[in-house]
Design an enzyme around this catalytic site. Structure first.
Site, mmCIF file in Angstrom:
data_model
loop_
_atom_site.group_PDB
_atom_site.id
_atom_site.type_symbol
_atom_site.label_atom_id
_atom_site.label_comp_id
_atom_site.label_asym_id
_atom_site.label_seq_id
_atom_site.Cartn_x
_atom_site.Cartn_y
_atom_site.Cartn_z
ATOM 1 N N GLY A 155 0.846 -1.195 0.000
ATOM 2 C CA GLY A 155 0.000 0.000 0.000
ATOM 3 C C GLY A 155 0.876 1.238 0.000
ATOM 4 N N ARG A 156 0.372 2.297 0.646
ATOM 5 C CA ARG A 156 1.113 3.566 0.660
ATOM 6 C C ARG A 156 2.525 3.367 1.215
ATOM 7 N NH1 ARG A 156 -4.400 5.148 2.444
ATOM 8 N NH2 ARG A 156 -3.795 3.825 4.192
ATOM 9 N N ILE A 157 2.632 2.713 2.380
ATOM 10 C CA ILE A 157 3.953 2.596 3.021
ATOM 11 C C ILE A 157 4.791 1.516 2.338
ATOM 12 C CG2 ILE A 157 5.163 2.185 5.201
ATOM 13 C CD1 ILE A 157 2.620 3.187 6.651
ATOM 14 N N ARG A 176 -3.327 -9.342 -1.408
ATOM 15 C CA ARG A 176 -4.422 -10.183 -1.908
ATOM 16 C C ARG A 176 -4.648 -9.938 -3.393
ATOM 17 N NH1 ARG A 176 -8.378 -8.267 2.720
ATOM 18 N NH2 ARG A 176 -7.326 -6.374 2.030
ATOM 19 N N ARG A 224 1.920 -4.436 12.606
ATOM 20 C CA ARG A 224 1.286 -4.581 13.918
ATOM 21 C C ARG A 224 1.785 -5.889 14.517
ATOM 22 N NH1 ARG A 224 0.365 -0.065 14.004
ATOM 23 N NH2 ARG A 224 -1.599 1.081 14.075
ATOM 24 N N ASP A 283 9.461 -3.507 15.254
ATOM 25 C CA ASP A 283 9.054 -2.206 15.811
ATOM 26 C C ASP A 283 7.746 -2.343 16.573
ATOM 27 O OD1 ASP A 283 9.221 0.685 16.082
ATOM 28 O OD2 ASP A 283 7.608 0.830 14.605
ATOM 29 N N GLU A 325 1.882 -4.684 23.340
ATOM 30 C CA GLU A 325 2.626 -3.456 23.674
ATOM 31 C C GLU A 325 2.004 -2.772 24.885
ATOM 32 O OE1 GLU A 325 2.692 -1.040 20.145
ATOM 33 O OE2 GLU A 325 3.562 -2.659 18.969
ATOM 34 N N HIS A 379 8.006 0.749 18.968
ATOM 35 C CA HIS A 379 6.951 1.304 18.100
ATOM 36 C C HIS A 379 7.226 2.783 17.770
ATOM 37 C CE1 HIS A 379 2.444 0.760 16.942
ATOM 38 N NE2 HIS A 379 3.030 1.633 16.142
HETATM 39 P P1 NAP Z 1 -2.528 0.691 3.032
HETATM 40 O O1 NAP Z 1 -2.125 1.757 2.073
HETATM 41 O O2 NAP Z 1 -3.975 0.468 3.296
HETATM 42 O O3 NAP Z 1 -1.871 -0.680 2.503
HETATM 43 C C1 NAP Z 1 -2.154 -1.910 3.077
HETATM 44 C C2 NAP Z 1 -1.562 -3.009 2.200
HETATM 45 O O4 NAP Z 1 -1.746 -4.262 2.877
HETATM 46 C C3 NAP Z 1 -2.217 -3.129 0.835
HETATM 47 O O5 NAP Z 1 -1.247 -3.385 -0.131
HETATM 48 C C4 NAP Z 1 -3.145 -4.330 0.998
HETATM 49 O O6 NAP Z 1 -3.326 -4.968 -0.266
HETATM 50 C C5 NAP Z 1 -2.337 -5.189 1.956
HETATM 51 N N1 NAP Z 1 -3.178 -6.118 2.713
HETATM 52 C C6 NAP Z 1 -4.261 -5.823 3.475
HETATM 53 N N2 NAP Z 1 -4.789 -6.939 3.997
HETATM 54 C C7 NAP Z 1 -4.029 -7.971 3.548
HETATM 55 C C8 NAP Z 1 -4.080 -9.378 3.716
HETATM 56 N N3 NAP Z 1 -5.031 -9.950 4.445
HETATM 57 N N4 NAP Z 1 -3.147 -10.121 3.114
HETATM 58 C C9 NAP Z 1 -2.196 -9.547 2.346
HETATM 59 N N5 NAP Z 1 -2.087 -8.230 2.144
HETATM 60 C C10 NAP Z 1 -2.993 -7.443 2.746
HETATM 61 O O7 NAP Z 1 -1.861 0.911 4.453
HETATM 62 P P2 NAP Z 1 -0.524 1.719 4.813
HETATM 63 O O8 NAP Z 1 -0.821 3.157 4.951
HETATM 64 O O9 NAP Z 1 0.563 1.290 3.885
HETATM 65 O O10 NAP Z 1 -0.257 1.155 6.307
HETATM 66 C C11 NAP Z 1 -0.156 -0.221 6.543
HETATM 67 C C12 NAP Z 1 -0.157 -0.529 8.015
HETATM 68 O O11 NAP Z 1 1.103 -0.237 8.581
HETATM 69 C C13 NAP Z 1 -1.123 0.259 8.889
HETATM 70 O O12 NAP Z 1 -2.439 -0.255 8.835
HETATM 71 C C14 NAP Z 1 -0.515 0.132 10.268
HETATM 72 O O13 NAP Z 1 -1.050 -0.976 10.955
HETATM 73 C C15 NAP Z 1 0.960 -0.108 9.983
HETATM 74 N N6 NAP Z 1 1.774 1.034 10.438
HETATM 75 C C16 NAP Z 1 2.663 0.864 11.449
HETATM 76 C C17 NAP Z 1 3.415 1.945 11.869
HETATM 77 C C18 NAP Z 1 4.407 1.832 12.978
HETATM 78 O O14 NAP Z 1 4.552 2.774 13.727
HETATM 79 N N7 NAP Z 1 5.114 0.720 13.103
HETATM 80 C C19 NAP Z 1 3.255 3.196 11.277
HETATM 81 C C20 NAP Z 1 2.348 3.320 10.255
HETATM 82 C C21 NAP Z 1 1.610 2.232 9.832
HETATM 83 P P3 NAP Z 1 -4.622 -5.879 -0.596
HETATM 84 O O15 NAP Z 1 -5.794 -5.142 -0.032
HETATM 85 O O16 NAP Z 1 -4.616 -6.020 -2.078
HETATM 86 O O17 NAP Z 1 -4.385 -7.192 0.080
HETATM 87 C C1 8YV Z 2 1.616 5.391 15.593
HETATM 88 C C2 8YV Z 2 1.084 3.692 13.803
HETATM 89 O O1 8YV Z 2 2.741 5.193 16.334
HETATM 90 O O2 8YV Z 2 0.016 5.085 12.252
HETATM 91 C C3 8YV Z 2 0.062 3.974 12.761
HETATM 92 O O3 8YV Z 2 -0.701 3.048 12.429
HETATM 93 O O4 8YV Z 2 1.243 2.587 14.220
HETATM 94 C C4 8YV Z 2 1.964 4.762 14.298
HETATM 95 O O5 8YV Z 2 2.175 5.765 13.360
HETATM 96 C C5 8YV Z 2 0.454 4.842 16.340
HETATM 97 O O6 8YV Z 2 -0.704 4.961 15.630
HETATM 98 C C6 8YV Z 2 0.113 5.548 17.629
HETATM 99 O O7 8YV Z 2 1.054 6.288 18.162
#
Ligand code: NAP
Ligand code: 8YV
Length: 331
Positions: free
Chosen positions: A162-164, A184, A241, A265, A270, A288
């Protein structure tokens, strides 16, 4: 409460950044669910609450879930504004059924999180924290730090494009290593091979970077079988996550050499990190922090507030989640 105070009433589920709290206090009548008696707050103000602000703040470690049961206590609820792009702590389906819009903070953190994902990948493969400990602990004079594994002979798999995920891939393109991904549905116009089966991707690559949303669909998708497929030279990086990885299976795989190393991370419970993980030398552990810079957290915080202000002013919320599109009658 002033009789002429027409500000909408808002429920804040936990501590948030000061810049968010200051603006909420200015524009809304704020009630705190995390005070000494959240139940009393719900009983007294619940029937008047029209907005919820949620998501952990800069220093808080806990997440307050916004469930259907909580929404049932808030019959006037119209909007839930979540701090974070991931909104797995909000039951968005339940919100949609109640006509409540959920907003998150997409886009403004992509580059920050992608930077961190790449840094964590290099740190884990090249064992940078371990090398630094070698120096700090005065062990260098007695002997050089051992040679490390490398990215040079590895291909990289990204789970989630996705975006990230795409921001991570753009960065890794510059490293000159093959990239493949699992989602998917294949993403149109991407130059990387798409693997419809996660296990096949794990078998193919030397580093697996996980960046999918949390929630029931992805719960423990990185399980013992995927780790087995990644193999004894394999490295797992999780910036998604904690729930996406079967943590006990990962600990076993790291202990018995099923995989080589992991960079994490995020964790299942947590801010609690299992002692078994902390005891291991073949892991890099972060609390995180992928989006945790002043610039990016402020941008996320402002988006939380701007979504709420748009709703208050009768404008469309800026970033509704897919489960609750705007306008509500398009659902
Ligand atoms: P996004 O743009 O919605 O992208 C999500 C990606 O995951 C899409 O490519 C989607 O493709 C895929 N996906 C979803 N469900 C799936 C499944 N069951 N099997 C395989 N692929 C799947 O989201 P994003 O903005 O990139 O962010 C992604 C996630 O990163 C967030 O929801 C958050 O939980 C996590 N995150 C963590 C941090 C941190 O601090 N560590 C920070 C920011 C985000 P398909 O729908 O085609 O499967
Ligand atoms: C944040 C994240 O750290 O955006 C998310 O999904 O996991 C992180 O950017 C979290 O949401 C709360 O601080």
């Amino acid at each position: 409460m002033a009789v002429d105070d027409t500000r909408p009433e808002l429920l804040q589920t936990g501590p948030m950044m000061a810049m968010i709290e200051e603006q909420l206090a200015r524009h809304f009548r704020v009630h705190r669910l995390d005070g000494p008696d959240g139940e009393a707050v719900l009983a007294e103000a619940g029937p008047r609450i029209r907005a919820v602000a949620t998501g952990v703040g800069a220093t808080a470690g806990t997440r307050h879930r916004v469930t259907g049961a909580l929404m049932d206590r808030l019959p006037q609820l119209e909007i839930v504004a979540n701090f974070g792009v991931g909104y797995d702590s909000v039951d968005a389906e339940a919100a949609g059924r109640r006509g409540v819009v959920v907003t998150n903070t997409p886009g403004v953190l992509d580059d920050e999180v992608a930077d961190l994902a790449v840094a964590l990948t290099l740190s884990t493969v090249r064992r940078l924290p371990q090398a630094e400990r070698h120096l700090r602990e005065g062990r260098w004079p007695a002997g050089s730090f051992p040679l490390s594994p490398t990215l040079r002979n590895r291909s990289i798999g990204i789970v989630g494009m996705g975006r990230i995920g795409r921001a991570i891939a753009r960065r890794l393109d510059g490293f000159g290593r093959p990239i493949a991904y699992h989602t998917r549905r294949p993403v149109p116009d991407l130059p990387y091979p798409h693997f419809p089966e996660l296990i096949a991707l794990a078998r193919e690559v030397g580093v697996l970077i996980v960046i999918v949303p949390g929630g029931a669909e992805t719960h423990h998708m990185i399980d013992a079988a995927v780790l087995e497929a990644l193999g004894p030279e394999g490295v797992l990086i999780n910036v998604a996550r904690g729930s996406v990885v079967d943590e006990p299976a990962l600990i076993r795989a790291l202990q018995d050499g099923t995989i080589a190393a992991a960079g994490l991370d995020v964790f299942e419970h947590e801010p609690h990190v299992p002692a078994e993980l902390i005891a291991l030398d073949n892991v890099v552990l972060l609390p995180h922090v992928a989006s945790a810079t002043h610039v990016t957290r402020n941008a996320m915080g402002q988006l939380v507030v701007d979504n709420l202000l748009a709703w208050r002013d009768g404008r469309p919320p800026l970033t509704p989640v897919p489960e609750t599109p705007w306008p509500p009658h398009s659902r």
